[in-house]
Design an enzyme around this catalytic site. Structure first.
Site, short mmCIF file in Angstrom:
data_model
loop_
_atom_site.label_atom_id
_atom_site.label_comp_id
_atom_site.label_asym_id
_atom_site.label_seq_id
_atom_site.Cartn_x
_atom_site.Cartn_y
_atom_site.Cartn_z
N THR A 1 -7.39 -4.16 6.13
CA THR A 1 -8.16 -3.14 6.84
C THR A 1 -9.56 -3.65 7.18
OG1 THR A 1 -8.91 -2.18 4.75
CG2 THR A 1 -6.91 -1.27 5.72
N LYS B 1 -3.68 -12.89 1.59
CA LYS B 1 -3.99 -11.84 2.57
C LYS B 1 -5.50 -11.77 2.78
CE LYS B 1 -2.87 -7.08 3.86
NZ LYS B 1 -2.04 -5.92 3.53
N GLY C 1 0.80 -1.22 0.00
CA GLY C 1 0.00 0.00 0.00
C GLY C 1 0.83 1.26 0.00
N SER D 1 0.50 1.87 8.73
CA SER D 1 -0.14 3.08 9.28
C SER D 1 0.67 3.70 10.41
CB SER D 1 -1.56 2.75 9.76
OG SER D 1 -2.38 2.35 8.68
N ASP E 1 4.05 1.60 -1.32
CA ASP E 1 4.68 1.72 -2.63
C ASP E 1 3.90 0.85 -3.62
OD1 ASP E 1 6.31 2.16 -4.77
OD2 ASP E 1 8.11 1.25 -3.90
N LYS E 2 2.80 1.39 -4.12
CA LYS E 2 1.90 0.62 -4.97
C LYS E 2 2.54 0.20 -6.29
CE LYS E 2 -2.37 2.68 -3.18
NZ LYS E 2 -2.98 1.41 -2.72
N GLY F 1 -4.58 1.03 11.44
CA GLY F 1 -3.95 1.73 12.55
C GLY F 1 -4.36 1.18 13.90
N ASN G 1 2.30 -7.66 -4.19
CA ASN G 1 0.92 -7.86 -3.78
C ASN G 1 0.01 -7.72 -5.00
OD1 ASN G 1 -1.81 -6.92 -2.76
ND2 ASN G 1 -0.84 -7.37 -0.81
N ARG H 1 -9.95 4.61 0.86
CA ARG H 1 -10.78 3.97 -0.16
C ARG H 1 -10.13 4.20 -1.52
NH1 ARG H 1 -14.51 8.02 1.94
NH2 ARG H 1 -14.58 9.89 0.59
N PHE I 1 -7.31 0.41 -5.38
CA PHE I 1 -6.26 -0.21 -6.21
C PHE I 1 -5.80 0.73 -7.32
CE2 PHE I 1 -7.41 -5.00 -5.41
CZ PHE I 1 -6.77 -4.93 -4.17
#
Length: 345
Positions: free
Chosen positions: A236, A206, A60, A308, A62-63, A257, A136, A109, A112
């Protein structure tokens, strides 16, 4: 406060997504020193992966795999980039990323948003070879056959990553979490196993924290049946605890978080009970200290991932967690992290 932590503090004064983009740019151009060798007591193993330490970066941040060289110098035991989808997509409309300061949490939100599989694969071809790098995989929002997207990603990235994670747990792509049901999961994992063939690259799954213990048990059995190498627990949550105080607490999206800590720990314990040592586990969600990382390891995790907490604690958090873990391991008489896994059960 180190320079990297000072930079993180300054970024917190900006719009969250702008700050994120600047952080990636800074990691690309800043000449960070190479991290020192890890304390040998921090060694751990996740399936076929030998890790110098158990503190990883969750997907998340480094997409697009743009800042892997910089991230590899922050002291992580492993770095996971993505999520990547076969086709580039812009994601959801902005604003789509919210800091919940009073709760030390994030709601996103994003949907992707990424530059697509070909650009991602090109960057992975230039990755730092001394670091453990994971990729991922996600599915495009409008694809009719989401399982086919994961198969395409697995095939395209063959030989480019040290492991691949199949992300079926993002709450921001319609229909994605339905892949966690047993029938859909069997179809997906069966097709991935066929595409994988004899490729030794580990494949992880995941999952979401918003599952019952029975549902997690079914996922564990499906993962074992199809030869997966580890389970990442968890993504999340869609839950909104009553304890949230920040003004943006009602925004739609996945919550991460500190407020995720309890729910993610419950999911980890359910996975540990169901797997009974047969499937390695990686813990994610609300890990913000050495004490919390230690608790997850003793609950059954072979490694942990953070994201987070870096927003609030800065990248110096990685070194702090490692120092704390090393001290705890020695105080308990363990010679490696692997020896401590699951000792609280």
């Amino acid at each position: 406060m180190g320079l990297t932590d000072l930079g993180a503090a300054l970024l917190r004064t900006l719009d969250p997504e702008t700050a994120h983009q600047l952080a990636i740019r800074a990691l690309q151009v800043t000449p960070l020193p190479a991290p020192g060798a890890d304390d040998p007591v921090l060694r751990t193993r996740v399936g076929r992966l030998d890790l110098p330490n158990p503190v990883g970066l969750a997907a998340g941040l480094d997409k697009n795999g743009e800042a892997l060289h910089g991230l590899a110098r922050l002291g992580f035991g492993f770095v996971e980039c993505g999520s990547v989808t076969p086709l580039a997509q812009p994601g959801n409309p902005r604003p789509r990323l919210f800091r919940l300061y009073q709760d030390r949490a994030i709601i996103n939100r994003m949907g992707f948003n990424n530059a697509g599989l070909d650009a991602f694969a090109t960057r992975l071809g230039r990755r730092p070879t001394q670091a453990v790098i994971g990729a991922n995989l996600g599915a495009n929002k409008d694809t009719e056959d989401k399982a086919a997207d994961y198969v395409q990603g697995l095939i395209r990235l063959k030989g480019l990553a040290d492991y691949v994670t199949v992300n079926v747990s993002s709450p921001n792509t319609p229909g994605l979490r339905a892949l966690q049901g047993r029938a859909a999961l069997d179809d997906l994992l069966g097709r991935l196993a066929e595409a994988r063939g004899e490729d030794p690259t580990p494949v992880f799954l995941k999952i979401a924290p918003d599952l019952t213990a029975d549902e997690i048990g079914l996922i564990v059995e499906a993962s074992l049946d199809h030869g997966l190498d580890a389970l990442i627990v968890s993504n999340t949550t869609l839950d909104r605890p009553d304890s949230l105080r920040s003004p943006d607490r009602g925004e739609a999206g996945g919550l991460s978080g500190a407020p995720l800590k309890s729910r993610a720990t419950e999911a980890l314990r359910a996975a540990a009970e169901a797997s009974a040592g047969r499937l390695p586990l990686i813990a994610v969600g609300g890990i913000d200290s050495g004490a919390e990382a230690w608790a997850r390891i003793r609950a059954g995790a072979a490694a942990v991932q953070i994201y987070s907490a870096l927003i609030y604690e800065g990248p110096g958090l990685v070194a702090r967690i490692k120092r704390d873990l090393a001290a705890r391991l020695r105080a308990e008489g363990f010679s490696t992290v692997s020896e401590a896994v699951g000792t609280a059960r």
